[in-house]
Motif scaffolding. Structure first.
Motif, PDB file in Angstrom:
ATOM      1  N   PRO A   1      17.593  -7.258   7.101  1.00  0.00           N
ATOM      2  CA  PRO A   1      16.316  -7.492   6.416  1.00  0.00           C
ATOM      3  C   PRO A   1      15.178  -6.634   6.972  1.00  0.00           C
ATOM      4  O   PRO A   1      14.273  -6.243   6.222  1.00  0.00           O
ATOM      5  CB  PRO A   1      16.034  -8.980   6.665  1.00  0.00           C
ATOM      6  N   ALA A   2      15.252  -6.310   8.274  1.00  0.00           N
ATOM      7  CA  ALA A   2      14.212  -5.462   8.862  1.00  0.00           C
ATOM      8  C   ALA A   2      14.166  -4.095   8.170  1.00  0.00           C
ATOM      9  O   ALA A   2      13.099  -3.494   8.010  1.00  0.00           O
ATOM     10  CB  ALA A   2      14.460  -5.284  10.354  1.00  0.00           C
ATOM     11  N   ASP A   3      15.355  -3.636   7.738  1.00  0.00           N
ATOM     12  CA  ASP A   3      15.407  -2.348   7.042  1.00  0.00           C
ATOM     13  C   ASP A   3      14.726  -2.440   5.682  1.00  0.00           C
ATOM     14  O   ASP A   3      14.081  -1.496   5.240  1.00  0.00           O
ATOM     15  CB  ASP A   3      16.868  -1.915   6.858  1.00  0.00           C
ATOM     16  N   VAL A   4      14.900  -3.588   5.033  1.00  0.00           N
ATOM     17  CA  VAL A   4      14.254  -3.771   3.731  1.00  0.00           C
ATOM     18  C   VAL A   4      12.737  -3.749   3.909  1.00  0.00           C
ATOM     19  O   VAL A   4      12.009  -3.147   3.113  1.00  0.00           O
ATOM     20  CB  VAL A   4      14.715  -5.094   3.066  1.00  0.00           C
ATOM     21  N   VAL A   5      12.271  -4.369   4.996  1.00  0.00           N
ATOM     22  CA  VAL A   5      10.833  -4.361   5.281  1.00  0.00           C
ATOM     23  C   VAL A   5      10.360  -2.924   5.499  1.00  0.00           C
ATOM     24  O   VAL A   5       9.327  -2.500   4.971  1.00  0.00           O
ATOM     25  CB  VAL A   5      10.515  -5.237   6.519  1.00  0.00           C
ATOM     26  N   TYR A   6      11.164  -2.145   6.240  1.00  0.00           N
ATOM     27  CA  TYR A   6      10.830  -0.743   6.482  1.00  0.00           C
ATOM     28  C   TYR A   6      10.758   0.024   5.160  1.00  0.00           C
ATOM     29  O   TYR A   6       9.851   0.839   4.938  1.00  0.00           O
ATOM     30  CB  TYR A   6      11.893  -0.129   7.402  1.00  0.00           C
ATOM     31  N   MET A   7      11.690  -0.269   4.262  1.00  0.00           N
ATOM     32  CA  MET A   7      11.700   0.413   2.964  1.00  0.00           C
ATOM     33  C   MET A   7      10.492   0.022   2.123  1.00  0.00           C
ATOM     34  O   MET A   7       9.901   0.863   1.443  1.00  0.00           O
ATOM     35  CB  MET A   7      13.001   0.115   2.213  1.00  0.00           C
ATOM     36  N   LEU A   8      10.143  -1.259   2.188  1.00  0.00           N
ATOM     37  CA  LEU A   8       8.959  -1.702   1.432  1.00  0.00           C
ATOM     38  C   LEU A   8       7.706  -1.023   1.980  1.00  0.00           C
ATOM     39  O   LEU A   8       6.815  -0.619   1.216  1.00  0.00           O
ATOM     40  CB  LEU A   8       8.819  -3.224   1.511  1.00  0.00           C
ATOM     41  N   ALA A   9       7.654  -0.872   3.303  1.00  0.00           N
ATOM     42  CA  ALA A   9       6.507  -0.190   3.906  1.00  0.00           C
ATOM     43  C   ALA A   9       6.458   1.263   3.442  1.00  0.00           C
ATOM     44  O   ALA A   9       5.390   1.810   3.158  1.00  0.00           O
ATOM     45  CB  ALA A   9       6.592  -0.266   5.427  1.00  0.00           C
ATOM     46  N   ALA A  10       7.639   1.889   3.351  1.00  0.00           N
ATOM     47  CA  ALA A  10       7.690   3.280   2.896  1.00  0.00           C
ATOM     48  C   ALA A  10       7.310   3.374   1.417  1.00  0.00           C
ATOM     49  O   ALA A  10       6.747   4.387   0.980  1.00  0.00           O
ATOM     50  CB  ALA A  10       9.075   3.858   3.129  1.00  0.00           C
ATOM     51  N   ALA A  11       7.611   2.310   0.659  1.00  0.00           N
ATOM     52  CA  ALA A  11       7.287   2.311  -0.770  1.00  0.00           C
ATOM     53  C   ALA A  11       5.772   2.387  -0.982  1.00  0.00           C
ATOM     54  O   ALA A  11       5.321   2.852  -2.026  1.00  0.00           O
ATOM     55  CB  ALA A  11       7.864   1.073  -1.448  1.00  0.00           C
ATOM     56  N   ARG A  12       5.009   1.953   0.036  1.00  0.00           N
ATOM     57  CA  ARG A  12       3.551   2.084  -0.088  1.00  0.00           C
ATOM     58  C   ARG A  12       3.175   3.553  -0.233  1.00  0.00           C
ATOM     59  O   ARG A  12       2.237   3.907  -0.940  1.00  0.00           O
ATOM     60  CB  ARG A  12       2.857   1.515   1.156  1.00  0.00           C
ATOM     61  N   TRP A  13       3.920   4.442   0.453  1.00  0.00           N
ATOM     62  CA  TRP A  13       3.629   5.880   0.356  1.00  0.00           C
ATOM     63  C   TRP A  13       4.016   6.421  -1.009  1.00  0.00           C
ATOM     64  O   TRP A  13       3.380   7.340  -1.521  1.00  0.00           O
ATOM     65  CB  TRP A  13       4.340   6.641   1.477  1.00  0.00           C
ATOM     66  N   THR A  14       5.075   5.844  -1.576  1.00  0.00           N
ATOM     67  CA  THR A  14       5.442   6.216  -2.945  1.00  0.00           C
ATOM     68  C   THR A  14       4.282   5.913  -3.884  1.00  0.00           C
ATOM     69  O   THR A  14       3.862   6.756  -4.684  1.00  0.00           O
ATOM     70  CB  THR A  14       6.701   5.418  -3.373  1.00  0.00           C
ATOM     71  N   VAL A  15       3.740   4.690  -3.750  1.00  0.00           N
ATOM     72  CA  VAL A  15       2.645   4.275  -4.626  1.00  0.00           C
ATOM     73  C   VAL A  15       1.395   5.107  -4.335  1.00  0.00           C
ATOM     74  O   VAL A  15       0.717   5.576  -5.267  1.00  0.00           O
ATOM     75  CB  VAL A  15       2.366   2.761  -4.441  1.00  0.00           C
ATOM     76  N   ALA A  16       1.111   5.319  -3.036  1.00  0.00           N
ATOM     77  CA  ALA A  16      -0.085   6.087  -2.668  1.00  0.00           C
ATOM     78  C   ALA A  16      -0.014   7.496  -3.251  1.00  0.00           C
ATOM     79  O   ALA A  16      -0.997   8.016  -3.784  1.00  0.00           O
ATOM     80  CB  ALA A  16      -0.218   6.150  -1.153  1.00  0.00           C
ATOM     81  N   LEU A  17       1.174   8.101  -3.152  1.00  0.00           N
ATOM     82  CA  LEU A  17       1.346   9.467  -3.656  1.00  0.00           C
ATOM     83  C   LEU A  17       1.160   9.504  -5.176  1.00  0.00           C
ATOM     84  O   LEU A  17       0.479  10.398  -5.703  1.00  0.00           O
ATOM     85  CB  LEU A  17       2.739   9.963  -3.268  1.00  0.00           C
ATOM     86  N   ALA A  18       1.740   8.520  -5.864  1.00  0.00           N
ATOM     87  CA  ALA A  18       1.601   8.477  -7.327  1.00  0.00           C
ATOM     88  C   ALA A  18       0.128   8.285  -7.713  1.00  0.00           C
ATOM     89  O   ALA A  18      -0.359   8.936  -8.646  1.00  0.00           O
ATOM     90  CB  ALA A  18       2.454   7.354  -7.910  1.00  0.00           C
ATOM     91  N   LEU A  19      -0.581   7.416  -6.984  1.00  0.00           N
ATOM     92  CA  LEU A  19      -1.990   7.189  -7.298  1.00  0.00           C
ATOM     93  C   LEU A  19      -2.823   8.434  -7.026  1.00  0.00           C
ATOM     94  O   LEU A  19      -3.689   8.811  -7.815  1.00  0.00           O
ATOM     95  CB  LEU A  19      -2.536   6.002  -6.494  1.00  0.00           C
ATOM     96  N   PHE A  20      -2.534   9.089  -5.893  1.00  0.00           N
ATOM     97  CA  PHE A  20      -3.265  10.311  -5.572  1.00  0.00           C
ATOM     98  C   PHE A  20      -3.043  11.355  -6.664  1.00  0.00           C
ATOM     99  O   PHE A  20      -3.997  11.994  -7.142  1.00  0.00           O
ATOM    100  CB  PHE A  20      -2.801  10.874  -4.220  1.00  0.00           C
ATOM    101  N   ALA A  21      -1.782  11.511  -7.068  1.00  0.00           N
ATOM    102  CA  ALA A  21      -1.472  12.510  -8.099  1.00  0.00           C
ATOM    103  C   ALA A  21      -2.117  12.132  -9.422  1.00  0.00           C
ATOM    104  O   ALA A  21      -2.491  13.001 -10.201  1.00  0.00           O
ATOM    105  CB  ALA A  21       0.039  12.645  -8.267  1.00  0.00           C
TER     106      ALA A  21
END
Lengths: 223, 216
Positions: B7-27
């Protein structure tokens, strides 16, 4: 800026680039045909009245359209081996791309079928055509004409999307950029040249698709 | 050391998903600003500007995003601009998005009937008044659903930045997959996270489209 661009360092690799062009075109055409076939099934299934056909088709379409191609490729290439299905990089690329295109083509075809009004189908049946004949002559041909532009731009997107398969190690045009880069250490030149090669391919592909439209639909419908 | 996918890995992935969203919003913001400019250049009554805008759109829409990412990643340092993966990713996604936004918005502007312009002129409105009070409100209503739809496309396209080493959801999945040797659950989880983001956006786009039809 004191960088000397040396595009001529890439000249010895013309053969590799041309081979990459061939592979990319092969991959695009093959997956376009397979994807269209999948799409036809999916479109028929998702407009079916039987939930057993409709629901799986909808799940497939939504699952594919709402996830990135790259992750789909990773699932096919890295994920399937743990289920005992081991695919070669180029086969995995083909499978992944076909599954991807199938969903998009399915949605486009479904919209096309829905654009043919049911009164047309009834008219066809009352003229004594069988269900199969009605589908072929009354539904399919006008539907394909209506969706051809959408389908054509989907295939252009497919041509560009094939570049992603290089990330699982399948040999295509984009793969050659990494190869040439590793030989010449001219990263910028390699990637810029390959990227522009795609531009030429897309422009040619678009011209070809418009020519087909003209030949099949415009000329044929003239009296 | 091989460890379990936890589950810790899933948390890490969710944290990384914030960068996915941030990048999409920036673009979306960056691409929106450039795209607006390109859309205007595309329709102003000055031919050379139209040509430049069309060439730009054809160049961006005719080349793979993956190629653009690498060209910026390797090309900007040659101009003396040191960039990391984030800068290269943010810039090329913005430019990529701008070409699509320009076309979406040009289409929306041109789909407002020219009679609306004439009607505004007949009422004695100035050009700017006609644009801001008559044409833009209608064009925006038409443009919103496809714009949200493209934002969903953009979220999926951010996955390609993993290949230049930017750590977002896909790159994080690669890292965890390498550590756990469990590619199927890892990439399956990544796909599920993308699905939640993209499905919400596509539903939103569909609802907006229905509403804008109802309003007409």
């Amino acid at each position: 800026m004191n960088y000397n661009f040396r595009f001529n360092a890439l000249l010895p690799y013309t053969g590799e680039i041309l081979r990459g062009v061939g592979l990319t075109l092969q991959l695009t055409l093959l997956t376009a045909v397979i994807g269209l076939a999948i799409g036809l099934f999916v479109a028929l299934a998702s407009s079916s009245e039987r939930a057993a056909l409709r629901v799986p088709a909808r799940i497939y379409v939504e699952a594919i359209r709402n996830t990135p191609l790259l992750v789909q490729l990773f699932l096919v290439f890295f994920g399937l081996p743990s289920l005992g299905i081991r695919l070669d990089a180029s086969v995995a690329a083909m499978v992944g791309l076909s599954i991807n295109v199938g969903a998009y083509a399915g949605e486009i075809l479904r919209a096309g079928f829905q654009s043919v009004r049911s009164s047309q189908v009834e008219a066809g049946r009352s003229l004594g055509l069988t269900a199969g004949q009605t589908f072929r002559h009354v539904v399919l041909f006008p539907a394909i004409k209506a969706i051809y532009p959408a389908l054509a731009s989907q295939f252009v997107l497919l041509l560009l999307a094939t570049s992603v398969v290089s990330s699982i190690g399948a040999a295509d045009l984009f793969h050659q950029a990494a190869f040439i880069d590793s030989r010449t250490y001219r990263s910028f030149e390699s990637y810029a040249l390959i990227t522009l090669a795609y531009l030429i391919l897309t422009l040619a592909f678009r011209a070809l698709l418009s020519a087909i439209y003209w030949l099949v639909f415009v000329r044929r419908s003239r009296p | 050391m091989i460890r379990e996918f936890s589950p810790a890995d899933v948390v890490y992935m969710l944290a990384a998903a914030r960068w996915t969203v941030a990048l999409a919003l920036f673009a979306m913001v960056g691409g929106g600003l450039i795209g607006m400019l390109v859309a205007v250049l595309r329709i102003v009554a000055f031919r050379p500007a139209n040509w430049v805008a069309r060439a730009y759109i054809n160049l961006i829409q005719g080349t793979p995003l993956l190629g653009q990412l690498f060209v910026f990643f390797f090309g900007l340092p040659l101009l003396g601009i040191q960039v990391g993966a984030w800068e290269a990713a943010a810039l090329s996604l913005s430019i990529y998005a701008s070409a699509f936004f320009a076309e979406i918005w040009r289409g929306s502007l041109q789909s407002v009937s020219p009679r609306q312009w004439e009607a505004g002129a007949a009422l004695g409105l100035t050009y700017v008044q006609r644009l801001t009070h008559v044409v833009l409100p209608q064009a925006v209503r038409i443009a919103v659903p496809p714009t949200v739809g493209f934002l969903m496309q953009l979220v999926k396209d951010t996955s390609l930045t993993a290949l230049i080493g930017f750590i977002e959801l896909t790159r994080a999945s690669q890292i965890i997959s390498a550590a756990t040797f469990a590619p199927l659950p890892v990439y399956g989880t990544a796909a599920a996270i993308y699905f939640v983001i993209c499905f919400s956006l596509s539903r939103l786009s569909q609802r907006l489209e229905k509403r804008s039809h109802a309003a007409r």
